[in-house]
Design a protein around this motif. Structure first.
Motif, mmCIF file in Angstrom:
data_model
loop_
_atom_site.group_PDB
_atom_site.id
_atom_site.type_symbol
_atom_site.label_atom_id
_atom_site.label_comp_id
_atom_site.label_asym_id
_atom_site.label_seq_id
_atom_site.Cartn_x
_atom_site.Cartn_y
_atom_site.Cartn_z
ATOM 1 N N ASP A 1 31.913 37.024 47.330
ATOM 2 C CA ASP A 1 31.891 36.633 46.002
ATOM 3 C C ASP A 1 32.545 38.113 44.966
ATOM 4 N N ALA A 2 31.932 39.181 45.511
ATOM 5 C CA ALA A 2 32.521 40.235 44.858
ATOM 6 C C ALA A 2 34.112 40.394 44.880
ATOM 7 N N MET A 3 34.551 40.489 45.942
ATOM 8 C CA MET A 3 35.955 40.330 46.223
ATOM 9 C C MET A 3 36.578 39.172 45.561
ATOM 10 N N LEU A 4 36.093 38.154 45.352
ATOM 11 C CA LEU A 4 36.664 36.996 44.461
ATOM 12 C C LEU A 4 36.597 37.298 42.991
ATOM 13 N N LYS A 5 35.546 38.085 42.492
ATOM 14 C CA LYS A 5 35.584 38.444 41.126
ATOM 15 C C LYS A 5 36.531 39.642 40.864
ATOM 16 N N LEU A 6 36.892 40.595 42.172
ATOM 17 C CA LEU A 6 37.778 41.435 41.742
ATOM 18 C C LEU A 6 39.093 41.014 41.447
ATOM 19 N N ALA A 7 39.346 39.781 42.136
ATOM 20 C CA ALA A 7 40.740 39.222 41.895
ATOM 21 C C ALA A 7 40.669 38.611 40.665
ATOM 22 N N MET A 8 39.534 37.935 40.226
ATOM 23 C CA MET A 8 39.421 37.461 38.596
ATOM 24 C C MET A 8 39.665 38.568 37.826
ATOM 25 N N VAL A 9 39.197 39.932 38.017
ATOM 26 C CA VAL A 9 39.326 40.967 36.949
ATOM 27 C C VAL A 9 40.774 41.240 36.939
#
Length: 218
Positions: A173-181
């Motif tokens: 989930d954190a990796m996904l959020k990094l992409a969204m950031v």
């Protein structure tokens, strides 16, 4: 002969006394074993209940931070991601640590004081750097900062989860959020790299499903 009989009788009495003492000791050991088993069972019940409570807490935190659950518009980012409940946390026996984590979580769940929850999670991460809750605390701090559009700070928190907590179930989930950031920062190339990492490292996760759809629309 009489002397031998007296000695034999004395030895027999001594053996009887020793056997009686052994029987008494065995009974005491059995009682202690029963008490220990009872306490072990009761402790197991307490720990199981604690695990259930923390799983429910983190599930509700995840739900509370989703825009579709009526989080006030002022703190909601235009897009967000769903996350699955946490089921692999190692639960602390440190009461103060638990209380600090509870306080930060409850500011989100019960009080809806999202701005106040940010310094609580920051303080928790500072005071308990080796906590079993650390990956979750960093992730939720990143989520709160993301919702406030403080993308650089959110990026730092998500990076900590990815780099320092390899076995955490919050890592995908954190990796996904990094992409969204990166998307929010208009860095499509970096966003694509992170989405592809989610797909390659966690192909069966819910984060991968979201990464795939976002990558197709990138």
């Amino acid at each position: 002969l009489t002397n031998l009989e007296r000695k034999l009788d004395a030895r027999n009495r001594a053996q009887v006394n020793v056997q009686r003492q052994l029987d008494e000791l065995q009974n005491e050991v059995n009682e202690l074993r029963g008490v220990t088993e009872l306490h072990t069972h009761q402790l197991g019940q307490v720990l199981n209940r604690q695990r259930e409570l923390y799983q429910e807490l983190d599930r509700r935190v995840s739900e509370a931070l989703k825009p579709e659950n009526n989080v006030p518009a002022a703190i909601v980012a235009p897009t967000s991601t769903s996350t699955s409940p946490d089921v692999s946390i190692n639960y602390s026996t440190n009461l103060t640590e638990n209380q600090a984590y509870d306080r930060a979580v409850n500011l989100v769940l019960k009080d809806k004081k999202y701005d106040e929850a940010i310094p609580e999670f920051q303080a928790f991460n500072l005071n308990f750097p080796d906590s079993s809750y650390s990956p979750n605390a960093h992730y939720w701090l990143g989520q709160l900062l993301f919702n406030k559009t403080e993308y650089s700070k959110a990026k730092n928190e998500f990076n900590l989860v990815v780099e320092q907590y390899i076995d955490s179930n919050k890592r995908s989930d954190a990796m996904l959020k990094l992409a969204m950031v990166e998307q929010k920062l208009n860095n499509s190339a970096a966003a694509k790299i992170w989405y592809e990492k989610v797909l390659s490292q966690y192909p069966e996760s819910s984060a991968a499903q979201l990464a795939k759809s976002r990558l197709e629309n990138l």
